[in-house]
Design a protein around this motif. Structure first.
Motif, mmCIF file in Angstrom:
data_model
loop_
_atom_site.group_PDB
_atom_site.id
_atom_site.type_symbol
_atom_site.label_atom_id
_atom_site.label_comp_id
_atom_site.label_asym_id
_atom_site.label_seq_id
_atom_site.Cartn_x
_atom_site.Cartn_y
_atom_site.Cartn_z
ATOM 1 N N HIS A 176 0.832 -1.210 0.000
ATOM 2 C CA HIS A 176 0.000 0.000 0.000
ATOM 3 C C HIS A 176 0.867 1.260 0.000
ATOM 4 N N ASN A 177 1.919 1.249 0.789
ATOM 5 C CA ASN A 177 2.799 2.416 0.853
ATOM 6 C C ASN A 177 3.519 2.657 -0.467
ATOM 7 N N GLU A 178 3.914 1.586 -1.145
ATOM 8 C CA GLU A 178 4.605 1.734 -2.423
ATOM 9 C C GLU A 178 3.683 2.322 -3.488
ATOM 10 N N ARG A 179 2.408 1.971 -3.436
ATOM 11 C CA ARG A 179 1.456 2.515 -4.404
ATOM 12 C C ARG A 179 1.152 3.990 -4.140
ATOM 13 N N ASN A 180 1.277 4.400 -2.893
ATOM 14 C CA ASN A 180 0.920 5.765 -2.515
ATOM 15 C C ASN A 180 2.138 6.585 -2.072
ATOM 16 N N ASN A 181 3.281 6.247 -2.636
ATOM 17 C CA ASN A 181 4.524 6.914 -2.250
ATOM 18 C C ASN A 181 4.728 8.169 -3.090
ATOM 19 N N LEU A 182 4.326 9.311 -2.541
ATOM 20 C CA LEU A 182 4.478 10.589 -3.225
ATOM 21 C C LEU A 182 5.337 11.514 -2.377
ATOM 22 N N PRO A 183 6.210 12.279 -3.008
ATOM 23 C CA PRO A 183 7.025 13.224 -2.239
ATOM 24 C C PRO A 183 6.178 14.364 -1.681
ATOM 25 N N THR A 184 6.661 14.976 -0.627
ATOM 26 C CA THR A 184 5.972 16.102 -0.001
ATOM 27 C C THR A 184 6.724 17.382 -0.312
ATOM 28 N N ILE A 185 5.962 18.412 -0.695
ATOM 29 C CA ILE A 185 6.549 19.716 -0.994
ATOM 30 C C ILE A 185 6.112 20.694 0.092
ATOM 31 N N HIS A 186 7.090 21.345 0.699
ATOM 32 C CA HIS A 186 6.776 22.317 1.738
ATOM 33 C C HIS A 186 7.789 23.446 1.704
ATOM 34 N N GLN A 187 7.533 24.475 2.457
ATOM 35 C CA GLN A 187 8.409 25.635 2.517
ATOM 36 C C GLN A 187 9.161 25.663 3.839
ATOM 37 N N ASP A 188 10.413 26.111 3.763
ATOM 38 C CA ASP A 188 11.172 26.264 4.996
ATOM 39 C C ASP A 188 10.913 27.636 5.606
ATOM 40 N N GLY A 189 11.644 27.964 6.660
ATOM 41 C CA GLY A 189 11.417 29.229 7.350
ATOM 42 C C GLY A 189 11.704 30.440 6.500
ATOM 43 N N LYS A 190 12.520 30.306 5.449
ATOM 44 C CA LYS A 190 12.850 31.438 4.582
ATOM 45 C C LYS A 190 11.983 31.492 3.330
ATOM 46 N N GLY A 191 11.027 30.580 3.252
ATOM 47 C CA GLY A 191 10.123 30.602 2.116
ATOM 48 C C GLY A 191 10.573 29.767 0.935
ATOM 49 N N ALA A 192 11.712 29.083 1.050
ATOM 50 C CA ALA A 192 12.201 28.256 -0.048
ATOM 51 C C ALA A 192 11.401 26.962 -0.133
ATOM 52 N N ARG A 193 11.155 26.495 -1.334
ATOM 53 C CA ARG A 193 10.379 25.281 -1.541
ATOM 54 C C ARG A 193 11.285 24.055 -1.436
ATOM 55 N N LEU A 194 10.892 23.115 -0.616
ATOM 56 C CA LEU A 194 11.670 21.902 -0.386
ATOM 57 C C LEU A 194 10.847 20.680 -0.764
ATOM 58 N N ILE A 195 11.517 19.685 -1.317
ATOM 59 C CA ILE A 195 10.874 18.417 -1.663
ATOM 60 C C ILE A 195 11.449 17.336 -0.768
ATOM 61 N N SER A 196 10.582 16.645 -0.035
ATOM 62 C CA SER A 196 11.010 15.624 0.914
ATOM 63 C C SER A 196 10.524 14.255 0.468
ATOM 64 N N ASP A 197 11.368 13.237 0.653
ATOM 65 C CA ASP A 197 10.956 11.865 0.315
ATOM 66 C C ASP A 197 10.278 11.175 1.493
ATOM 67 N N ASN A 198 10.114 11.916 2.600
ATOM 68 C CA ASN A 198 9.387 11.414 3.772
ATOM 69 C C ASN A 198 10.045 10.193 4.401
ATOM 70 N N LEU A 199 11.354 10.081 4.309
ATOM 71 C CA LEU A 199 12.070 8.980 4.942
ATOM 72 C C LEU A 199 12.889 9.500 6.112
ATOM 73 N N LEU A 200 12.960 8.689 7.158
ATOM 74 C CA LEU A 200 13.782 9.049 8.312
ATOM 75 C C LEU A 200 15.256 8.944 7.967
ATOM 76 N N THR A 201 16.074 9.554 8.788
ATOM 77 C CA THR A 201 17.516 9.475 8.598
ATOM 78 C C THR A 201 18.007 8.046 8.819
ATOM 79 N N ASP A 202 19.114 7.718 8.161
ATOM 80 C CA ASP A 202 19.692 6.376 8.299
ATOM 81 C C ASP A 202 20.899 6.394 9.239
ATOM 82 N N PHE A 203 20.933 7.338 10.167
ATOM 83 C CA PHE A 203 22.074 7.472 11.075
ATOM 84 C C PHE A 203 21.952 6.488 12.227
ATOM 85 N N PHE A 204 22.833 5.491 12.229
ATOM 86 C CA PHE A 204 22.957 4.552 13.341
ATOM 87 C C PHE A 204 24.400 4.636 13.822
#
Length: 599
Positions: free
Chosen positions: A500-528
């Motif tokens: 279900h997640n693979e079928r509905n996997n769409l990036p998210t577009i949002h603005q940062d504090g300075k108004g710049a448009r950012l595209i996020s893949d909605n994945l957590l960091t891989d820092f271990f």
């Protein structure tokens, strides 16, 4: 005949000119190459006290400046330095701020490698000087700390025994000053920060300076928190500027071409300098080894037994530094293993550190990014440390599961749920950490029916099917390994949610504090943070306590059948027909959480 004799005179004249030139060149060469052997002799045979007194009375700088330049520039033998120090000590009362140049000239004299008489007289002069005129304290402390950096004496890039012996006398004087002149403590704190070598300086500088800082801790324990904070700050800078892939490449080059002096491309150009990242990794390795040696030495008594009182005190200082320096830094690969080695000394330290991290996760007053980092440290330590017992492993999973269910229940009670990943970052990070631990240490958790019953009590199925859908944002490698483990032991079935997640996997577009448009893949960091430690020299203190990942393949015939029954546009290449293997997984550092899943 006259013509012949004229030729004869001209022919003899030419060699004479060449001879003069040759003599001149020889004399100039001898003058340039001659080592200066200057004997100590004061101008006009006057004593130091006389010259200084006349300068104070008449303000005539000629003889005074001549004396200062002489002391500063001449190469004085031990006997002359000794005589000079004796005369300078006799006129301590005159050495006020007006005679600062004379004091600085004396401080420029290299005294630690002189004979015992010079060393003793120099130390006595400095102590008397600051006892009478404490306004010279700063320049004296700066002069002493600057000598932590080595001069020309070195042996194959390593500290020589001569330098090490000289440092003993240097620290003896510093220790005396800290007791005699209380204000010197503040100046020493400032000075050790000022003279700490830049992170890309050669190994000999890093090694020498770090050795001296650790020496200060031994005779002045009150400095330990400040010095550890400074050391960790500098090691972190070295760590983030020496990526694992560069260090691995250097190791491979050395293995393939051990006799060649060919450098592969491992440098970066910054605004001010060219940094060799391969050599930076070598310096980091040596410094890490020195810090780990200090920790083991500090925590053990002379018989090699753990001194619990000293260990607890060191733990408190290191945890404080960890919170201020290491935890907020993303992308470190090795510095955090100092805490790893410390925790390996006793289970009580491991439990205390895990509890400390978990309190940060649960504290709403802690910034979200630090809460995320803290739970990543919890997961990585529990997964990788051989010294984490099964009881501690289960206790950590129980804490995480209870927190996850409590958080999810609160969201389920709301009329509508904000599914923006940024709103629930801590929740998703805790879920990913729990999935990571289960996937990594599942063998320890299914050894008996009682252990399997414990896993069932965590209600993993309820987690993955909740409204917040954590599988949607967790790292793919974690999700696939967790799905394989939970299906194998019938703890949860994740593949429907994954599809279900693979079928509905769409990036998210949002603005940062300075108004710049950012595209996020909605994945957590891989820092271990406790992924494999690759520094060669210092790894000998880490590896005995470290759990390597052994990949285990799963047979997923039912999953393949499930995939084949779907429509073509939903089909993903997930051929999981594997045989069991125990071969060690050689994964890509920095791009995976410690293991990979073949797809």
């Amino acid at each position: 005949m006259s013509l012949k004799s004229g030729r004869s005179r001209s022919s003899t004249g030419t060699p004479s000119i060449l001879k003069k030139n040759s003599t001149l060149k020889k004399r100039l060469s001898e003058l340039v190459n001659a080592s200066p052997k200057v004997r100590f002799q004061l101008p006009h045979a006057k004593k130091v006290q006389t010259i200084l007194s006349e300068y104070i009375q008449t303000n005539d700088p000629k003889q005074y400046l001549s004396l200062v330049c002489f002391i500063r520039d001449a190469e004085l033998p031990d006997k002359d330095i000794s005589d000079l120090l004796v005369e300078a000590t006799e006129c301590i009362s005159l050495l006020n701020q007006d005679l600062r140049l004379f004091v600085e000239a004396l401080l420029s004299v290299r005294w630690t490698d002189r004979n015992e008489t010079v060393v003793t007289e120099y130390q006595s002069f400095i102590v008397n000087l600051l006892s009478a005129h404490n306004y010279h304290t700063k320049i004296v402390i700066d002069s002493l700390v600057s000598q932590f950096l080595p001069g020309q004496t070195r042996v194959n890039g390593q500290l020589s025994q001569v330098i090490t012996t000289n440092y003993v006398e240097l620290h003896k004087l510093i220790n005396i000053l800290l007791k005699v002149v209380p204000m010197s403590k503040d100046f020493l704190r400032q000075s050790i920060i000022k003279y700490y070598p830049y992170y890309n300086k050669p190994l000999i500088f890093q090694q020498s300076y770090l050795k001296n800082l650790l020496s200060i801790i031994r005779y002045q324990p009150s400095f330990r928190p400040d010095i550890l904070h400074l050391i960790f700050s500098k090691l972190v800078i070295m760590d983030v500027n020496a990526p694992k892939e560069i260090i691995e490449q250097k190791m491979e080059d050395e293995d393939m071409f051990p006799m060649d002096d060919i450098k592969s491309v491992k440098t970066i150009q910054t605004t001010y300098t060219l940094v060799d990242r391969g050599e930076l990794g070598t310096s980091l390795d040596t410094c890490m080894d020195m810090v780990l040696d200090y920790i083991l030495e500090e925590c053990n008594d002379d018989q090699g037994n753990l001194d619990w009182s000293k260990t607890k005190n060191l733990y408190r200082d290191l945890v404080s530094v960890f919170d201020k320096v290491v935890l907020p830094t993303y992308g470190t690969h090795h510095v955090q293993f100092i805490m790893f080695v410390l925790c390996s000394l006793k289970p009580a330290l491991t439990e205390a550190f895990l509890n400390h991290l978990w309190r940060n996760v649960c504290d709403l007053n802690v910034p979200v990014v630090l809460r995320q980092a803290a739970v990543s440290y919890v997961a990585s330590l529990v997964a990788r440390a051989l010294f984490v017992p099964l009881s501690m492993l289960k206790g950590t999973l129980q804490q995480m599961a209870e927190w996850i269910h409590s958080y999810a229940a609160h969201q389920d009670g709301l009329d509508s749920v904000n599914t923006d990943v940024r709103v629930h970052l801590v929740f998703y990070s805790v879920c990913q950490s729990l999935f990571y631990i289960v996937a990594f240490r599942h063998k320890d958790l299914v050894a008996s029916r009682k252990d399997v019953a414990f896993l069932q009590s965590l209600q993993l199925g309820k987690m993955v099917t909740g409204r917040l859908n954590p599988l949607r944002v967790c790292q793919p490698a974690v999700v696939k390994n967790f799905a394989a483990v939970t299906r194998q032991y019938q703890l949860a079935y994740c593949y429907t949610v994954i599809d279900h997640n693979e079928r509905n996997n769409l990036p998210t577009i949002h603005q940062d504090g300075k108004g710049a448009r950012l595209i996020s893949d909605n994945l957590l960091t891989d820092f271990f943070p406790f992924d494999p430690y690759i520094l060669e020299q210092s790894s000998r203190k880490v590896q005995p306590h470290y759990r390597d990942y052994h990949e285990e393949m799963w047979s997923h015939s039912s999953e393949v059948d499930h995939k084949e029954n779907q429509e073509d546009d939903d089909f993903l290449d997930n051929s999981h027909e594997f045989t069991s293997t125990n071969a060690r997984n050689k994964f890509s550092y920095g791009s995976s959480p410690g293991f990979k899943f073949k797809a």
